[in-house]
Write a protein that holds these residues in place. Structure first.
Motif, short mmCIF file in Angstrom:
data_model
loop_
_atom_site.label_atom_id
_atom_site.label_comp_id
_atom_site.label_asym_id
_atom_site.label_seq_id
_atom_site.Cartn_x
_atom_site.Cartn_y
_atom_site.Cartn_z
N ASP A 76 111.44 -50.11 11.60
CA ASP A 76 111.54 -51.39 12.46
C ASP A 76 110.92 -52.19 11.76
O ASP A 76 111.37 -53.59 11.70
N GLN A 77 109.81 -52.00 10.89
CA GLN A 77 109.02 -53.47 10.34
C GLN A 77 109.88 -53.68 8.82
O GLN A 77 110.04 -54.64 8.54
N ASN A 78 110.54 -52.83 8.40
CA ASN A 78 111.24 -53.01 7.29
C ASN A 78 112.94 -53.61 7.52
O ASN A 78 113.45 -53.84 6.53
N HIS A 79 113.46 -53.43 8.75
CA HIS A 79 114.76 -53.70 8.88
C HIS A 79 115.68 -53.19 7.88
O HIS A 79 116.52 -53.91 7.44
N ILE A 80 115.84 -51.86 7.74
CA ILE A 80 116.67 -51.30 6.93
C ILE A 80 117.93 -50.73 7.66
O ILE A 80 118.07 -49.99 8.67
N LYS A 126 110.33 -43.26 2.01
CA LYS A 126 110.59 -44.79 2.41
C LYS A 126 110.54 -45.24 1.12
O LYS A 126 111.23 -46.48 1.34
N ASN A 127 110.09 -45.14 -0.12
CA ASN A 127 110.34 -45.90 -1.21
C ASN A 127 111.77 -45.98 -1.57
O ASN A 127 112.37 -46.86 -2.01
N LEU A 159 113.86 -48.15 0.67
CA LEU A 159 113.77 -49.51 0.36
C LEU A 159 114.42 -50.21 -0.73
O LEU A 159 114.91 -51.30 -0.75
N THR A 160 114.76 -49.30 -1.72
CA THR A 160 115.60 -49.65 -2.75
C THR A 160 117.00 -49.40 -2.77
O THR A 160 117.82 -49.54 -3.65
N PHE A 165 108.13 -47.63 10.42
CA PHE A 165 108.24 -48.19 9.15
C PHE A 165 109.83 -48.56 9.30
O PHE A 165 109.93 -49.78 8.77
#
Length: 447
Positions: free
Chosen positions: A342-346, A298-299, A302-303, A340
């Motif tokens: 959906d919430q973070n729009h990756i 996940k991290n 995100l990066t 995760f």
């Protein structure tokens, strides 16, 4: 005169043959970066010293030598030597030195330093899973499970920047997985096969594992030699890293504007036989990847600013109707990860998987979000699966024109302008015939 000529030939041929025998497998490049690279090889048990002499292409007078500082003289001697202080975007040639004698020459090219300087380079890579090499003494009786291995000679001739192995890269047998020497033997024996050597040298290689190169069929975290299996895997692949804190084999690799997140679906996996749900609720004890690895993933996502973010794992991830090993059969982790995303729009996420003994692309629609694609590539040489006989024959989630039920590998290319990059897939057989294809634009993978 004839005797003298024969004696001369023998004196010339025998030392050369001895030198070649000293090199059991390789060389193979991996973890090719901007300024360093790892060269892998396996040396014979009689070898006392190993080194790599390397230089910029066409400049042998400026050669440098990097020596192996580990232990040699064991039953099996996989060797990894890291070459450092290289220059980006530069072609290098190198020689494998065993006991001071050059036994093999090869080459590699470091990555281009394109960031902030030029558009992301176009590139391509090969991928596939399930490589079974017959060995009758230890195989099951009856029809051989492995098919023609000449597909690797074909792959060696297909231009590509690297190979991504998707698991079941070798198959442990009953004679192998009950002991550590057995695990070592299988990796050593299959890696040393002549049919692989040209392919190993043709391009850099990276890998994840699945059950058969981890341990027994459907092996999970209960496998008593999981740590020793991890050690064998890390000795035979030149990945950038292998998990964290001495656990698992997950890692991250980047090429141009694409990030690859290589996952470990075995080291922490619960038994697949556990029920997916209990009393109508997801089974909280059934996990495939484990908390440590999922937190890392996940991290890492995100990066990432990559145009495409490719999650690489041994088992299928998104096929809703598969009854076999698949991420969706571990619903607590699966739904948590989907939430995760959906919430973070990756943007830009795809899955790249193996295991199934057929190839296909699965498309999973999502409400108010872009669809997720699962590209499955299998088998390289092992037996073909029975997808045409089961409930998946007309899988409504399969992208039309992508089902391949024969030996094959995939060639994936990434090209196009910034913001509009294309990922294009071709499933190919050993004759380079295209059996299925698929493409997706970067813009299609944005909410």
């Amino acid at each position: 005169m004839r005797f003298a000529s024969l004696l001369f030939l023998l004196l010339w041929i025998l030392p050369a043959a001895a030198q070649q025998k000293a090199l059991i497998a390789g060389p193979m490049a991996g973890s090719v970066e901007l300024r360093d690279v790892i060269i892998w090889l396996e040396a014979g048990s009689a070898v006392k010293q190993a080194a790599i002499r390397y230089y910029e292409k066409g400049k042998p007078a400026a050669a440098r030598t990097e020596r192996f500082t580990g232990e040699l003289g064991k039953r099996y001697n996989p060797v990894k030597i890291q070459l450092v202080n290289l220059e980006p975007g530069t072609a290098y040639e190198y020689e494998v030195l065993l006991d001071g004698k050059a036994v093999k020459r090869s080459a590699f090219t470091t990555k281009t330093l394109w960031q902030y300087r030029q558009p992301a380079p176009d590139f391509s890579f090969l991928t596939g899973s399930c490589a079974y090499f017959n060995e009758p003494a230890y195989d099951r009786p009856g029809k051989p499970y492995g098919n023609d291995s000449s597909i690797f000679e074909t792959m060696a001739a297909v231009p590509a920047d690297f190979m991504m192995w998707l698991g079941d890269n070798w198959y442990t047998r009953d004679a192998d997985f009950h002991s550590v020497p057995g695990l070592q033997y299988r990796a050593h024996r299959d890696r040393s096969l002549p049919v692989l050597q040209r392919f190993l040298q043709a391009m850099p290689h990276y890998a994840v594992w699945d059950d058969h190169d981890y341990g027994p069929n459907n092996a999970n975290k209960s496998y008593i030699f999981r740590d020793q299996s991890r050690e064998v895997f890390s000795q035979y692949w030149p990945n950038p890293s292998f998990g964290e804190e001495g656990k698992g084999i997950y890692t991250r690799y980047s090429f141009s504007d694409v990030d690859f997140f290589l996952l470990d679906g075995r080291y922490w996996s619960s038994a697949g036989e556990l029920p997916d749900s209990i009393n109508g609720q997801p089974n909280p004890t059934k996990k495939m990847y484990g908390d440590q690895q999922m937190e890392w993933l996940k991290n890492a996502l995100l990066t990432s600013n990559a145009s495409f973010k490719i999650i690489v794992t041994g088992s299928q991830a998104l096929n809703p109707i598969s009854i076999f090993d698949s991420f969706h059969h571990f619903p607590v982790e699966y739904h948590d990860f989907m939430n995760f995303l959906d919430q973070n729009h990756i943007p830009g996420i795809l899955f790249l998987t193996g295991d199934r003994h057929h190839s296909e692309v699965i498309k999973l629609p999502r409400e108010n979000n872009y669809p997720l694609y699962d590209i499955t590539s299998s088998p390289l040489t092992s037996g073909v699966g029975g997808v045409l006989l089961g409930n998946e024959k007309n899988n409504p989630y399969r992208v039309p024109g992508t089902l391949v039920v024969t030996q094959n590998f995939a060639r994936i290319s990434v090209s196009g302008p910034k913001g509009g990059r294309w990922l294009k897939l071709e499933f190919m057989d050993k004759g380079k015939q295209v059996l299925g294809n698929f493409e997706v634009n970067q813009q299609e993978l944005m909410k």
